[in-house]
Design an enzyme around this catalytic site. Structure first.
Site, PDB file in Angstrom:
ATOM      1  N   TYR A 168      10.577  -0.301  10.448  1.00  8.20           N
ATOM      2  CA  TYR A 168      10.053  -0.940   9.244  1.00  8.20           C
ATOM      3  C   TYR A 168      11.012  -1.949   8.628  1.00  8.20           C
ATOM      4  CZ  TYR A 168       6.713   3.000   9.154  1.00  8.20           C
ATOM      5  OH  TYR A 168       5.760   3.935   9.456  1.00  8.20           O
ATOM      6  N   SER A 348       2.633   1.222  -1.713  1.00  8.59           N
ATOM      7  CA  SER A 348       2.286   0.045  -2.502  1.00  8.59           C
ATOM      8  C   SER A 348       3.574  -0.632  -2.949  1.00  8.59           C
ATOM      9  CB  SER A 348       1.433   0.418  -3.720  1.00  8.59           C
ATOM     10  OG  SER A 348       1.154  -0.741  -4.488  1.00  8.59           O
ATOM     11  N   ASN A 357      -0.985   5.978  -8.039  1.00 13.75           N
ATOM     12  CA  ASN A 357      -1.103   6.772  -6.810  1.00 13.75           C
ATOM     13  C   ASN A 357      -0.553   8.188  -6.946  1.00 13.75           C
ATOM     14  OD1 ASN A 357      -2.353   4.683  -5.482  1.00 13.75           O
ATOM     15  ND2 ASN A 357      -0.536   4.003  -4.372  1.00 13.75           N
TER      16      ASN A 357
END
Length: 445
Positions: A168, A348, A357
């Site tokens: 990532y 997010s 969330n």
């Protein structure tokens, strides 16, 4: 009673008994019996595990074979057709149980601790005793200043689990954000993942972990995962992860994107079972067979893409239910995961959405959970990673499968451009394209 009606009744039955808000109730005996032969009896819902109910919604034309003329989701599917022989087969021969069962720790029920309402502040005790926070932040894409702001906002709101991967390119941001939030390393549970191309050798595995440790500015990882079964040589690499745990470099080990056949392959090989399986599970893809297997074997279900990347928002009964409750669809989807006893890791880069969330301040009733059980269509939002949970065990157990087996040679789209996994950046060990690994095994390009 029609076959279609029977399928829905089975789904509701599998979900039943789980809607009382308890994190880990006892499994019905019928599920115990079905799990015992999961590899042989797993029901295929279409080529990629999708339910027929999704076909009409997406305009898919089903054929008698159970295959479909196109796939759900907006990803390019050109690299994955015509390879059904490589996926897990219904006629897989029954495996013999391992001769030595001493490698499997005694199973104990997974338990949740903390506030009465599942979510922030709660932890789940893993099979070997470590405690994992029940709600986490997905770390993919949280790069740069915006990414650090989102991570800091999450930590200040009470998030204590952050998921990432060497692939990532966000491990450094996570380390910096923990420092910016003024938290000691020990208070944040960090999950990261082995670089897929590092499956080539033990040296590559160790190099991948060292790079993650350096990026995260730590001398241990709380949870280290095999990123995807398609990386291959699973038995060898899994044994190496157990070795790294013994050396103290990682506290707990698990897998990601594994299906029942692959988990059963590990078990029947006499290897210790993973403590966590991170897999795409959400109201539109509930995978009752996989989550039942997890419960049977003391494996925590960590929900990757628990919001289905928002691709089903406004397109199902969840939108109606959200309007009735005055909540967002995201909140309901995450609350569903938490009340099922799962560990969702929504992602997010927007700090306000990170707070939403957390899905705080409400609970779903039994009737509402039952209603959400009917949303399951098998929809996959991660069209490259998630289908690999059905790769045949013999394809990934001892060798590295050719990229064509899972769509790895698809051109144009894909996350690898500029990512660490592509070998485009230097670092301690440049793994390159990995082409030589497959050529050495007799594959031609």
């Amino acid at each position: 009673l029609s076959i279609g009606s029977s399928v829905w009744l089975v789904r509701i039955f599998l979900a039943g008994g789980r809607f009382d808000g308890m994190a880990f109730p006892e499994m019905p005996s019928a599920v115990d019996e079905s799990v015992a032969s999961a590899t042989a009896s797993h029901v295929h819902r279409g080529r990629w595990g999708r339910a027929a109910a999704a076909a009409s919604d997406a305009g898919i034309v089903s054929r008698p074979s159970g295959k479909v003329d196109r796939f759900i989701g907006d990803g390019d599917d050109s690299g994955v057709k015509g390879r059904s022989h490589l996926w897990r087969r219904r006629d897989t021969k029954a495996m013999q149980p391992p001769a030595d069962l001493s490698v499997h720790p005694t199973l104990r029920p997974l338990t949740r601790e903390g506030p009465a309402r599942a979510g922030l502040g709660c932890t789940i005790t893993l099979r070997r005793g470590a405690k994992i926070p029940q709600l986490g932040l997905g770390g993919g894409g949280l790069e740069g200043v915006e990414g650090r702001m989102a991570i800091v906002a999450a930590l200040e709101a009470g998030y204590r689990l952050i998921d990432t991967a060497l692939y990532y390119n966000t491990e450094r941001e996570i380390a910096e954000s923990i420092s910016m939030a003024g938290l000691p390393r020990s208070e944040v549970f960090i999950t990261t993942k082995l670089l897929q191309k590092a499956h080539a050798s033990e040296a590559h595995v160790r190099s991948s972990l060292r790079e993650s440790l350096r990026n995260l500015q730590t001398n241990y990882v709380d949870l280290y995962l095999i990123h995807n079964p398609r990386a291959g040589k699973i038995k060898e690499v899994w044994s190496l992860l157990l070795k790294l745990r013994k050396e103290g470099l990682v506290r707990s080990v698990g897998v990601s994107n594994f299906g029942v056949g692959q988990l059963e392959g590990l078990r029947m090989s006499g290897l210790e079972m993973p403590e966590v399986n991170q897999i795409e599970v959400h109201p539109w893809r509930q995978l009752p067979d996989v989550t039942a297997y997890h419960e049977q074997h003391g494996i925590v279900t960590m929900c990757m893409a628990p919001l289905a990347r928002g691709r089903r928002f406004g397109r199902s009964d969840l939108a109606t239910l959200a309007q009735e409750l005055g909540r967002s669809e995201a909140e309901l989807a995450i609350r569903w995961s938490l009340q099922k006893g799962f560990v969702p890791i929504p992602k997010s880069i927007n700090p306000e959405r990170v707070l939403v969330n957390a899905a705080n301040g409400f609970d779903l009733s039994n009737a509402q959970m039952t209603r959400m059980a009917l949303l399951d269509t098998g929809f996959m939002s991660c069209t490259m990673a998630s289908p690999c949970h059905d790769l045949a065990w013999e394809l990934v157990a001892d060798s590295i499968p050719h990229p064509d087996a899972w769509g790895g040679n698809r051109g144009g789209k894909g996350k690898s451009k500029g990512k660490r996994d592509s070998g485009s950046k230097g670092g301690e060990h440049d793994f390159g394209s990995g082409r030589g690994v497959w050529e050495a095994q007799g594959w031609s390009f």
